[in-house]
Design an enzyme around this catalytic site. Structure first.
Site, PDB file in Angstrom:
ATOM      1  N   ASP A   1      -0.115  -9.576  -5.254  1.00 56.58           N
ATOM      2  CA  ASP A   1       1.277  -9.088  -5.267  1.00 56.58           C
ATOM      3  C   ASP A   1       1.320  -7.630  -5.738  1.00 56.58           C
ATOM      4  O   ASP A   1       2.223  -7.214  -6.468  1.00 56.58           O
ATOM      5  CB  ASP A   1       2.161  -9.960  -6.161  1.00 56.58           C
ATOM      6  CG  ASP A   1       3.620  -9.933  -5.709  1.00 56.58           C
ATOM      7  OD1 ASP A   1       3.905  -9.275  -4.691  1.00 56.58           O
ATOM      8  OD2 ASP A   1       4.464 -10.542  -6.376  1.00 56.58           O
TER       9      ASP A   1
ATOM     10  N   LEU B   1       0.834  -1.207   0.000  1.00 59.11           N
ATOM     11  CA  LEU B   1       0.000   0.000   0.000  1.00 59.11           C
ATOM     12  C   LEU B   1       0.866   1.252   0.000  1.00 59.11           C
ATOM     13  O   LEU B   1       0.364   2.352  -0.084  1.00 59.11           O
ATOM     14  CB  LEU B   1      -0.939  -0.016   1.208  1.00 59.11           C
ATOM     15  CG  LEU B   1      -1.753  -1.315   1.354  1.00 59.11           C
ATOM     16  CD1 LEU B   1      -2.634  -1.251   2.586  1.00 59.11           C
ATOM     17  CD2 LEU B   1      -2.583  -1.582   0.116  1.00 59.11           C
ATOM     18  N   ARG B   2       2.160   1.061   0.164  1.00 55.63           N
ATOM     19  CA  ARG B   2       3.169   2.133   0.056  1.00 55.63           C
ATOM     20  C   ARG B   2       3.138   3.135   1.193  1.00 55.63           C
ATOM     21  O   ARG B   2       3.808   4.156   1.119  1.00 55.63           O
ATOM     22  CB  ARG B   2       3.024   2.887  -1.274  1.00 55.63           C
ATOM     23  CG  ARG B   2       3.130   2.007  -2.502  1.00 55.63           C
ATOM     24  CD  ARG B   2       4.450   1.299  -2.556  1.00 55.63           C
ATOM     25  NE  ARG B   2       4.656   0.664  -3.863  1.00 55.63           N
ATOM     26  CZ  ARG B   2       5.572  -0.287  -4.077  1.00 55.63           C
ATOM     27  NH1 ARG B   2       6.315  -0.721  -3.089  1.00 55.63           N
ATOM     28  NH2 ARG B   2       5.725  -0.795  -5.268  1.00 55.63           N
TER      29      ARG B   2
ATOM     30  N   HIS C   1       3.271   1.705  -8.591  1.00 54.63           N
ATOM     31  CA  HIS C   1       4.443   2.549  -8.810  1.00 54.63           C
ATOM     32  C   HIS C   1       4.011   3.873  -9.413  1.00 54.63           C
ATOM     33  O   HIS C   1       3.033   3.930 -10.165  1.00 54.63           O
ATOM     34  CB  HIS C   1       5.419   1.885  -9.779  1.00 54.63           C
ATOM     35  CG  HIS C   1       6.254   0.814  -9.165  1.00 54.63           C
ATOM     36  ND1 HIS C   1       7.116   1.051  -8.124  1.00 54.63           N
ATOM     37  CD2 HIS C   1       6.358  -0.503  -9.444  1.00 54.63           C
ATOM     38  CE1 HIS C   1       7.721  -0.083  -7.796  1.00 54.63           C
ATOM     39  NE2 HIS C   1       7.271  -1.041  -8.572  1.00 54.63           N
TER      40      HIS C   1
END
Lengths: 337, 457
Positions: free
Chosen positions: B332, B90-91, B336
Site C-alpha cells: 500500500d 509510484l506517483r 509523500h
C-alpha cells in the site's frame, strides 16, 4: 537541475505522547491537554490561579510577571470569549499581546500553517495561544516551534480545551472543596466537544467520585466509557443526586448531520429545566462553557437562576489563564536568572 | 470470450545492467548453494540455480556453455521468488513531486520487490492504453522493477461510465479497479463486475463506504475518542463488502478484496470463500504490525486509509493471513513529499512509504511465529501471482521468469527513515529493528540490486 535547500530536521515523535508538554527538566512548557499533567500540576495551576484572584480584585489589575514578553493569540477559528480572556490574562501579567485572526488572512492565501508559524516566530514571540478547528493542531505546532516558545491550546478540533477544563474545576473547587465525594454530570453533545474531553480528564485527575455523561447515542463517541465516565441516556436518571451539572453547547448544524431530529425534541429530552434540575442535589451548581443556546440546551430560568455559576466561570477563567501563562513562562525566568 | 494469456506489460530493459563490463557474460548466472524457498512449487532446499536469457534455466547441474557464467556464492543465504507488490503508488504520471517510477523502482528492487502493480489513480487516470504505455516506457527507462498496470474500472474513476476494459486488458493491464472511490450505484457495480467477468479480468475492490468514512481519519474506538479525531467505523468496510459479496453471487466475477483492516471483514471473506466464490483478499504489511494505539501521539505517518484499527482486529488479520483467508501481503505504498505530512493530523495526506518495509515486516511475522517462513514468502509471491492470474512469475520453476531476491537471513539492521531509497520518507517504522536483508535482486535474469562478484573465468 534541482534546487537544494536545507530544511530544519523534524524531531521524531517521543514514545510518551504528552511528554512534549514538559521541558528536559520537567518544567511545564506547553499546555496542550490535561492528559499527562497529573494531580500535582493540575493542583499547582489551581493554587496559582487562586493567588491571581486577588490581582483581579485590586484597583490596578496588573503584575509585572510577563513584562517584555510577547503573547500571540493565533486563532484559526473564530472566538470572542476565549480570545478576550486570554488577552486580558496576558495584559494583567504585563505582556504585549498580538491578536491574529488567521482564517481571514494567510490561510486563505495558501500559506501553510508552518510558514505562518515561522513568520510570527521571527517576530520574537514568546508564547502562542492557539485555536484551530482540527484535532492535534496545538500538538503539531508545539512540535515545530523554536525551543524558547510556549504553546497554549485554546481549543483544537474535538480534542482538547485544557484551560476551559481548568477553570471549570477551579470554579468547582472554590464552591465544593474536595472532589472525591462529588458526582458531576456533563450533558449534551459530547461527540463534538473538546471541552467535555478535557473536563473528563481534569475531573478524573482530581479523583472526582463519579463523572457522568448524559446524551443520546448519536452524540456520544465510541467507547466513551473508557475515558472514565458513567454513561446515561435518560437525563432524569443521570441527574439524580449530582453535585455539579455541566451543560454543553449544541451546534445547530447537528440537525443536518442526522444526529438529532429537531431542537425541540433535544430540549424536551436533554435541555436543563428547573424541573429536571430539581432531581440533582439541592446545592447542585449549574455550569456552561458558553455561549449558551437558551431554549436549546438550557432554560433561561436555570441559566440565570440561583444555582448557575456561569458568570463566575468567566471571571475565574482570567485567573486560571494567568496561572497557566505564568507557569509556562516561569522556566524562562529561571533560565535567565 | 477470452483474451490471450495475461503476461502483463513485458519489461525487457534494453540497456546493459550495471556492473557488466565488455567481454563478460551478463546473461548467464550461477547462483551457488542458496537455500531456495519456492512456496509455489513446495521447494525448500539447498540448490544451485542457473539463469539464462531472463529465465530460470536449470537446477544443480550446469547447462552447457555455462563455463563463463557469472557466479555468486550464496551459501547461507535464502533465494526466493521476487516479491510481487499488488498495490504501490509510484506517483507518476501526475505527482512527480512526491516520487517517480524510477525512484520507486529503485527502492523496490533494493527490498526484493521485482514486480510493482500500479493502481489507476494517477493523473491522468490510468483508463487508457496510452497511459499504460507511458508507464511502461518509464519503467523501461528506469530498468529496475517490472511495473504492471491496474486499469481504471470506470472512466476517470468517476464511477459513472465503464472503462474500455477489454482494450485495457489487451494493452497490458493485469486487473481493473475503481480504487476506494465510490461507484454511482449498485447497478453500475454489478454491470462492471459482469463486463469484467466476460473477459476473465480480475477486479480489485477496496471496500470503503464514502458516506460512512466522510471526513474520517482514524478508527472509531477509544483512541479516536480521546484524541477527538473524526472516526471511520468498521461498517465503512463491511457494509460495501457485504454488497460486493451479494453481487458476486450473481456475476461470477473474479474479485480481489484489497487491504482489509477489520476482524469482521476477515470473517466475511472466510465465509464467502468457503461458499466457493472466486474471491481472494489481501492485507497491507503495516496493518499486521500497527494498531490504533500508534495513532496516539497524532503521528501523521500513522494517518492511513483504511485506518489502523484495534489490536483485536490486528490479531484477526494475522490469523486470517496464517490460515490463508488473506492470501497476499502488499505494501500500500504511498510516498509523500515532506509537506504532505506537515500539518495537523486530520489535514495531512493519508498513506505511508511501504516498499522497503514490505518484505522485512513479512519476514518478521515468520520470525515471531505468526506463520511459517515458506507461508510468509508465499503471501508475497505465489499469493499475488494467483490473485492476478500471473503464471510467469511468483515461482522458481525451470522456464519461469528469473525474478529473484537473495536474502542474507542473519543481517541485523534498523530502519532509518532518512536513508530510505524511496522518495517518500513517510514511514512509521523509523527505528524498528529487523533481521534479514536483501543482498541481491534479479529482474528477468538481470542483476538490478547488489554487487556482483567477479565472474568465474
Amino acid at each position: 537541475m534541482a534546487v537544494n535547500f536545507v530544511r530544519p530536521k523534524i524531531p521524531k515523535l517521543a514514545s510518551d505522547p504528552w511528554a512534549i508538554q514538559f521541558d528536559s527538566e520537567g518544567r511545564l512548557r506547553h499546555l496542550l491537554t490535561i492528559e499527562g499533567l497529573g494531580p500535582e500540576w493540575v493542583t499547582r495551576i489551581l493554587d496559582t490561579a487562586e493567588n491571581f484572584m486577588s490581582v483581579t480584585d485590586r484597583e490596578v489589575k496588573k503584575v509585572p510577571l510577563l513584562r517584555g514578553r510577547t503573547v500571540v493569540n493565533l486563532f484559526f477559528e473564530s472566538s470572542t470569549r476565549t480570545r478576550t480572556t486570554f488577552e486580558l490574562a496576558a495584559k494583567r501579567l504585563s505582556a504585549d499581546v498580538l491578536n491574529l485572526n488567521i482564517s481571514t488572512s494567510a490561510a486563505t492565501k495558501g500559506e501553510s500553517l508552518l510558514d505562518t508559524l515561522r513568520n510570527i516566530e521571527a517576530m520574537q514571540a514568546d508564547m502562542f495561544v492557539v485555536r484551530h478547528d482540527k484535532s492535534g493542531a496545538a500538538h503539531f505546532i508545539a512540535r515545530h516551534v523554536a525551543p524558547h516558545v510556549s504553546v497554549l491550546n485554546a481549543g483544537d478540533g474535538r480534542h482538547a480545551h485544557p484551560t476551559q477544563a481548568l477553570l471549570d474545576v477551579f470554579t468547582i473547587r472554590r464552591i465544593k472543596g474536595d472532589f472525591t465525594p462529588l458526582r458531576v454530570a456533563i450533558v449534551g453533545d459530547i461527540l463534538h466537544s473538546r471541552v467535555a474531553r478535557s473536563q473528563i480528564h481534569a475531573l478524573n485527575t482530581l479523583n472526582t467520585g463519579e463523572v457522568r455523561v448524559i446524551a443520546p447515542r448519536t452524540l456520544l463517541p465510541a467507547d466513551v466509557e473508557k475515558l472514565g465516565v458513567r454513561v446515561f441516556h435518560d437525563m432524569r436518571e443521570g441527574l439524580r443526586d449530582v453535585d455539579v451539572v455541566i451543560m454543553l453547547r449544541l451546534q445547530r448544524e447537528r440537525m443536518e448531520g442526522g444526529l438529532l431530529p429537531t431542537e425541540q425534541e433535544f430540549f424536551r429530552l436533554y435541555g436543563l429545566t428547573e424541573e429536571k434540575l430539581a432531581l440533582a442535589r439541592p446545592d447542585a451548581i449549574v455550569m456552561h462553557p458558553g455561549p449558551a443556546n437558551r431554549g436549546v440546551e438550557i432554560d433561561s430560568r436555570v441559566a440565570d437562576g440561583p444555582q448557575s455559576v456561569i458568570l463566575q466561570q468567566v471571571s475565574n477563567g482570567i485567573a486560571v489563564r494567568m496561572a497557566v501563562m505564568a507557569l509556562c513562562m516561569a522556566r524562562r525566568s529561571e533560565d535567565n536568572a | 470470450m477470452s483474451l490471450p494469456p495475461n503476461l502483463g506489460i513485458d519489461l525487457d530493459p534494453v540497456r546493459h545492467p550495471e556492473g557488466c563490463r565488455p567481454g563478460l557474460d551478463c546473461e548467464r548466472w550461477h547462483i551457488a548453494g542458496a537455500r531456495v524457498i519456492d512456496p509455489a512449487h513446495g521447494v525448500d532446499a539447498i540448490r544451485d540455480v542457473f539463469l539464462d536469457a531472463g529465465r530460470i534455466k536449470a537446477y544443480d547441474t550446469p547447462p552447457e556453455d555455462f563455463a563463463h557464467a557469472r557466479r555468486i556464492d550464496a551459501h547461507g543465504r535464502w533465494l526466493i521468488p521476487g516479491v510481487i507488490d499488488l498495490w504501490a503508488r509510484l506517483r507518476e504520471p501526475g505527482a512527480e513531486h512526491k516520487a517517480t517510477v524510477a525512484s520507486e523502482a529503485a527502492a523496490a528492487v533494493s527490498a526484493g520487490i521485482t514486480t510493482l502493480c500500479l493502481p489507476p489513480d494517477t493523473d491522468p487516470v490510468l483508463d487508457t492504453v496510452a497511459v499504460a504505455r507511458f508507464v511502461k516506457r518509464r519503467a523501461q527507462l528506469a530498468g529496475r522493477a517490472r511495473v504492471l498496470c491496474i486499469g481504471a474500472l470506470t472512466q476517470g474513476l468517476r464511477g459513472e461510465l465503464l472503462s474500455e476494459m477489454a482494450e485495457l486488458a489487451e494493452g497490458g493491464c493485469v486487473a481493473l479497479s475503481n480504487t476506494h472511490l465510490p461507484m454511482k450505484d449498485l447497478r453500475l457495480t454489478r454491470r462492471a463486475l459482469e463486463y469484467a467477468a466476460t473477459f476473465g479480468i480480475t477486479v480489485i475492490v477496496r471496500p470503503l463506504d464514502a458516506s460512512l468514512s466522510r471526513n474520517g481519519c482514524a478508527h472509531e474506538g477509544p483512541i479516536a475518542t480521546r484524541l477527538g479525531l473524526p472516526p471511520i467505523p468498521v461498517s465503512a468496510e463491511t457494509a460495501p463488502l457485504a454488497q460486493l459479496i451479494a453481487l458476486m453471487e450473481e456475476t461470477g466475477a473474479r474479485v480481489h478484496v484489497l487491504g482489509v483492516s477489520s476482524a469482521a471483514a476477515v470473517r466475511m471473506i472466510e465465509r464467502a470463500r468457503r461458499d466457493g466464490l472466486p474471491l481472494s483478499a489481501s492485507v497491507s504489511a503495516h496493518q499486521l504490525w500497527l494498531s490504533e494505539m500508534d495513532t496516539d501521539a497524532f503521528d501523521p505517518n500513522c494517518h492511513l486509509l483504511p485506518p489502523l484499527r484495534s489490536l483485536r482486529d490486528r490479531d484477526a488479520l494475522r490469523q486470517g493471513l496464517a490460515d490463508g483467508t488473506l492470501g497476499t501481503v502488499f505494501s500500500d505504498h504511498q510516498p509523500h513529499e515532506e509537506d504532505a505530512k506537515l500539518a495537523p493530523f486530520p489535514e495531512t495526506e493519508p498513506g505511508l512509504s511501504g516498499l522497503e518495509t514490505l518484505l522485512p515486516l513479512t519476514l518478521k511475522l515468520a520470525e515471531d511465529g505468526v506463520l511459517p517462513l515458506n507461508e510468509a514468502i508465499a503471501r508475497l509471491t505465489r499469493g499475488p501471482a494467483e490473485a492476478l492470474g500471473l503464471t510467469d512469475c511468483g515461482g522458481l520453476a525451470v522456464g519461469q521468469r528469473a525474478d529473484l531476491a537473495l536474502i542474507d537471513p542473519d543481517a541485523a539492521w534498523s530502519l532509518d527513515a532518512d536513508t530510505l531509497i524511496s522518495a517518500g520518507r513517510n514511514t512509521p517504522f523509523h527505528g524498528w529493528d529487523f533481521t534479514g536483508r536483501v543482498s541481491h535482486t534479479w529482474v528477468s535474469g538481470r542483476l538490478v540490486h547488489g554487487a556482483a562478484e567477479p565472474a568465474a573465468s
